[in-house]
Design a protein around this motif. Structure first.
Motif, PDB file in Angstrom:
ATOM      1  N   GLU A 178      15.286  -7.489  -4.524  1.00 22.78           N
ATOM      2  CA  GLU A 178      14.051  -6.929  -4.465  1.00 22.78           C
ATOM      3  C   GLU A 178      13.968  -5.918  -5.343  1.00 22.78           C
ATOM      4  OE1 GLU A 178      11.074  -5.916  -0.833  1.00 22.78           O
ATOM      5  OE2 GLU A 178      12.086  -4.362  -1.202  1.00 22.78           O
ATOM      6  N   ILE A 179      12.822  -6.158  -6.121  1.00 21.85           N
ATOM      7  CA  ILE A 179      12.475  -5.365  -7.344  1.00 21.85           C
ATOM      8  C   ILE A 179      11.477  -4.192  -6.923  1.00 21.85           C
ATOM      9  CG2 ILE A 179      11.511  -4.935  -9.691  1.00 21.85           C
ATOM     10  CD1 ILE A 179      12.018  -8.136 -10.036  1.00 21.85           C
ATOM     11  N   HIS A 180      11.917  -3.056  -6.944  1.00 22.46           N
ATOM     12  CA  HIS A 180      10.958  -1.782  -6.365  1.00 22.46           C
ATOM     13  C   HIS A 180      10.180  -1.350  -7.504  1.00 22.46           C
ATOM     14  CE1 HIS A 180       9.753   1.407  -4.126  1.00 22.46           C
ATOM     15  NE2 HIS A 180      10.787   1.665  -3.404  1.00 22.46           N
ATOM     16  N   CYS A 181       8.778  -1.761  -7.212  1.00 24.56           N
ATOM     17  CA  CYS A 181       7.529  -1.472  -8.085  1.00 24.56           C
ATOM     18  C   CYS A 181       6.580  -0.694  -7.139  1.00 24.56           C
ATOM     19  CB  CYS A 181       7.121  -2.524  -8.660  1.00 24.56           C
ATOM     20  SG  CYS A 181       5.530  -2.216  -9.779  1.00 24.56           S
ATOM     21  N   ALA A 182       7.015   0.291  -6.555  1.00 20.65           N
ATOM     22  CA  ALA A 182       6.241   0.801  -5.485  1.00 20.65           C
ATOM     23  C   ALA A 182       6.555   2.488  -5.413  1.00 20.65           C
ATOM     24  CB  ALA A 182       6.373   0.204  -3.982  1.00 20.65           C
ATOM     25  N   HIS A 183       5.705   3.343  -4.603  1.00 19.84           N
ATOM     26  CA  HIS A 183       6.169   4.775  -4.140  1.00 19.84           C
ATOM     27  C   HIS A 183       6.267   5.680  -5.300  1.00 19.84           C
ATOM     28  CE1 HIS A 183       8.210   2.500  -0.621  1.00 19.84           C
ATOM     29  NE2 HIS A 183       6.860   2.479  -0.511  1.00 19.84           N
ATOM     30  N   GLY A 184       5.835   5.358  -6.370  1.00 21.01           N
ATOM     31  CA  GLY A 184       5.872   6.255  -7.675  1.00 21.01           C
ATOM     32  C   GLY A 184       6.898   6.127  -8.489  1.00 21.01           C
ATOM     33  N   TYR A 185       7.980   5.065  -8.388  1.00 20.52           N
ATOM     34  CA  TYR A 185       9.105   5.016  -9.128  1.00 20.52           C
ATOM     35  C   TYR A 185       8.636   4.351 -10.400  1.00 20.52           C
ATOM     36  CZ  TYR A 185      11.737   6.150  -5.080  1.00 20.52           C
ATOM     37  OH  TYR A 185      12.153   6.828  -3.943  1.00 20.52           O
ATOM     38  N   LEU A 186       9.467   4.193 -11.271  1.00 20.72           N
ATOM     39  CA  LEU A 186       9.301   3.895 -12.796  1.00 20.72           C
ATOM     40  C   LEU A 186       8.504   2.769 -12.858  1.00 20.72           C
ATOM     41  CD1 LEU A 186       9.886   4.489 -15.758  1.00 20.72           C
ATOM     42  CD2 LEU A 186      11.806   2.788 -15.762  1.00 20.72           C
ATOM     43  N   LEU A 187       8.728   1.599 -12.252  1.00 20.59           N
ATOM     44  CA  LEU A 187       7.705   0.489 -12.508  1.00 20.59           C
ATOM     45  C   LEU A 187       6.442   0.674 -11.926  1.00 20.59           C
ATOM     46  CD1 LEU A 187      10.184  -2.629 -11.689  1.00 20.59           C
ATOM     47  CD2 LEU A 187       9.535  -1.347 -14.032  1.00 20.59           C
ATOM     48  N   GLY A 189       3.734  -1.504  -4.889  1.00 25.21           N
ATOM     49  CA  GLY A 189       2.856  -0.381  -4.503  1.00 25.21           C
ATOM     50  C   GLY A 189       1.593  -0.897  -5.079  1.00 25.21           C
ATOM     51  N   ALA A 190       0.878  -1.425  -4.320  1.00 22.23           N
ATOM     52  CA  ALA A 190      -0.600  -2.221  -4.349  1.00 22.23           C
ATOM     53  C   ALA A 190      -1.664  -1.300  -4.775  1.00 22.23           C
ATOM     54  CB  ALA A 190      -0.592  -3.096  -3.436  1.00 22.23           C
ATOM     55  N   TYR A 191      -1.604  -0.066  -4.088  1.00 23.39           N
ATOM     56  CA  TYR A 191      -2.901   0.710  -4.250  1.00 23.39           C
ATOM     57  C   TYR A 191      -2.293   2.230  -4.035  1.00 23.39           C
ATOM     58  CZ  TYR A 191      -7.815   2.141  -3.485  1.00 23.39           C
ATOM     59  OH  TYR A 191      -8.909   2.766  -3.578  1.00 23.39           O
ATOM     60  N   ILE A 213       4.450  -5.565   0.267  1.00 22.39           N
ATOM     61  CA  ILE A 213       3.235  -4.760   0.091  1.00 22.39           C
ATOM     62  C   ILE A 213       3.387  -3.243   0.671  1.00 22.39           C
ATOM     63  CG2 ILE A 213       0.831  -4.418   0.077  1.00 22.39           C
ATOM     64  CD1 ILE A 213       1.845  -6.754  -1.745  1.00 22.39           C
ATOM     65  N   SER A 214       3.291  -2.383  -0.092  1.00 21.11           N
ATOM     66  CA  SER A 214       3.269  -1.046   0.324  1.00 21.11           C
ATOM     67  C   SER A 214       2.399  -0.072  -0.603  1.00 21.11           C
ATOM     68  CB  SER A 214       4.897  -0.289   0.230  1.00 21.11           C
ATOM     69  OG  SER A 214       5.158   0.997   0.846  1.00 21.11           O
ATOM     70  N   GLY A 215       2.592   1.184  -0.497  1.00 18.15           N
ATOM     71  CA  GLY A 215       1.688   2.031  -1.170  1.00 18.15           C
ATOM     72  C   GLY A 215       2.097   2.514  -2.775  1.00 18.15           C
ATOM     73  N   GLY A 216       1.488   2.806  -3.403  1.00 21.67           N
ATOM     74  CA  GLY A 216       1.894   3.065  -5.010  1.00 21.67           C
ATOM     75  C   GLY A 216       2.171   4.706  -5.039  1.00 21.67           C
ATOM     76  N   LEU A 217       1.350   5.451  -5.592  1.00 15.02           N
ATOM     77  CA  LEU A 217       1.685   6.758  -5.838  1.00 15.02           C
ATOM     78  C   LEU A 217       1.541   7.567  -4.625  1.00 15.02           C
ATOM     79  CD1 LEU A 217       0.154   7.601  -9.488  1.00 15.02           C
ATOM     80  CD2 LEU A 217       2.354   6.586  -8.945  1.00 15.02           C
ATOM     81  N   CYS A 218       0.659   7.028  -3.478  1.00 18.42           N
ATOM     82  CA  CYS A 218       0.562   7.585  -2.243  1.00 18.42           C
ATOM     83  C   CYS A 218       2.140   7.548  -1.513  1.00 18.42           C
ATOM     84  CB  CYS A 218      -0.274   7.180  -1.367  1.00 18.42           C
ATOM     85  SG  CYS A 218      -0.099   5.227  -1.081  1.00 18.42           S
ATOM     86  N   ARG A 219       3.143   6.883  -2.049  1.00 20.96           N
ATOM     87  CA  ARG A 219       4.311   6.690  -1.613  1.00 20.96           C
ATOM     88  C   ARG A 219       4.282   5.734  -0.331  1.00 20.96           C
ATOM     89  NH1 ARG A 219       3.524  10.985  -5.383  1.00 20.96           N
ATOM     90  NH2 ARG A 219       5.500  11.838  -5.818  1.00 20.96           N
ATOM     91  N   PHE A 220       4.548   6.457   0.783  1.00 18.76           N
ATOM     92  CA  PHE A 220       4.956   5.726   1.925  1.00 18.76           C
ATOM     93  C   PHE A 220       3.888   5.683   2.908  1.00 18.76           C
ATOM     94  CE2 PHE A 220       9.587   5.537   0.650  1.00 18.76           C
ATOM     95  CZ  PHE A 220       9.488   6.875   0.329  1.00 18.76           C
TER      96      PHE A 220
END
Length: 305
Positions: A160-169, A217-219, A248-255
């Motif tokens: 699983e590629i982590h593209c959520a929670h304010g990490y690099l991607l 991190g869709a939104y 699907i999870s949160g973007g810069l809002c994290r979790f």
């Protein structure tokens, strides 16, 4: 070689999640505090035994690895360091084979999550999405792909590629943090370009039988951040690049969803993703009861909880 930049990147200030007690207890068993452990791989019998106990009680999501990631590293449930040489076969792959075997023994699939913290890394000069050179980006891309190949060697069923929670991607994807003016910034597809290049590279390297998922991190729930109306186009780009599963999870809002605390608090996002894509969709966010999970599945918000 990665080029480190000193300029700050704009990141929203959100309260950090508290470390759970069981993680503190495992760290204490080594005479350490959480954050002081650098390399305890899954060849360690203490870690494996704790994981076996969790697996036997169906806690499939709480897999302890204690691969603490403070630096600019490709990291996650399969820890891969970009900065320090390690013996992949003995210190990483062989140990994680034991973890994958323990998961398979309980009848579950084993999927390793790989991430890069970017500006969230707790180092003196973390990577800055806006000042990374094209060589930096290529190095990160290839490191993700090499990490995925290690998961395959270790017996995992997917990555699983982590593209959520304010990490690099996620920092690349969000217009709140990504101010680049080249092919990795501006339009949605440009901001998703690195993630899609990683997906394509992994698919070519791993073949068609290895599961590739994206934790998206869709939104952001932020003014100037990612938009709800962009979710469909983004997930379709991931699917076209070769993804099998969308988480699907949160973007810069994290979790957390700042607007909702009801079970499945990202269900609005997962519904958009599910309607736009042919891939199975995982929904996360505060789902702790079977009845709530079943209601969300029956409501068409996701395929998996």
């Amino acid at each position: 070689m990665i080029t480190y930049q000193t300029e700050d990147i704009a990141m929203p200030q959100i309260k950090k999640r508290e470390t759970t007690e069981w993680v503190k207890q495992v760290a204490a068993s080594y005479g350490k505090k959480v954050g002081e452990i650098a390399y305890i791989f899954c060849s360690d019998e203490k870690i494996l035994e704790v994981n076996r106990q969790y697996l036997e009680h169906d806690y499939y999501t709480d897999i302890i690895t204690f691969d603490y990631t403070e630096g600019n590293r490709i990291s996650g449930d399969l820890f891969i360091s970009l900065m320090e040489p390690i013996n992949e076969e003995t210190e990483v792959i062989e140990g994680y084979k034991k973890l994958a075997d323990a998961i398979h023994h309980e009848g579950s699939y084993a999927i390793a999550q790989i991430s890069h913290a970017g500006a969230e890394a707790k180092v003196e000069n973390p990577l800055n999405v806006n000042t990374m050179t094209l060589d930096d980006i290529a190095h990160v891309r290839e490191s993700f792909i090499k990490a995925a190949l290690r998961t395959e060697k270790a017996g995992f069923d997917g990555v699983e590629i982590h593209c959520a929670h304010g990490y690099l991607l996620n920092q690349f994807y969000s217009p709140y943090t990504n101010k680049r003016t080249d092919e990795y910034g501006g339009s949605l597809l440009n901001r998703a370009r690195l993630t899609n290049e990683i997906i394509k590279g992994m698919r070519e390297a791993l073949g068609e039988d290895h599961i590739i998922a994206v934790r998206f991190g869709a939104y952001d729930y932020l003014d100037g951040g990612s938009r709800l109306e962009d979710i469909g186009e983004a997930v379709m780009s991931f699917e076209n690049s070769g993804v099998d599963l969308l988480d699907i999870s949160g973007g810069l809002c994290r979790f957390k969803n700042p607007l909702s605390k009801e079970p499945g608090w990202f269900k609005e996002l997962s519904k958009i993703a599910r309607d736009a894509s042919n891939c199975p969709v995982i929904l996360t966010g505060g789902v702790k009861k079977i009845a709530d999970a079943e209601a969300l599945l029956e409501g068409g918000y996701a395929d998996l909880i």
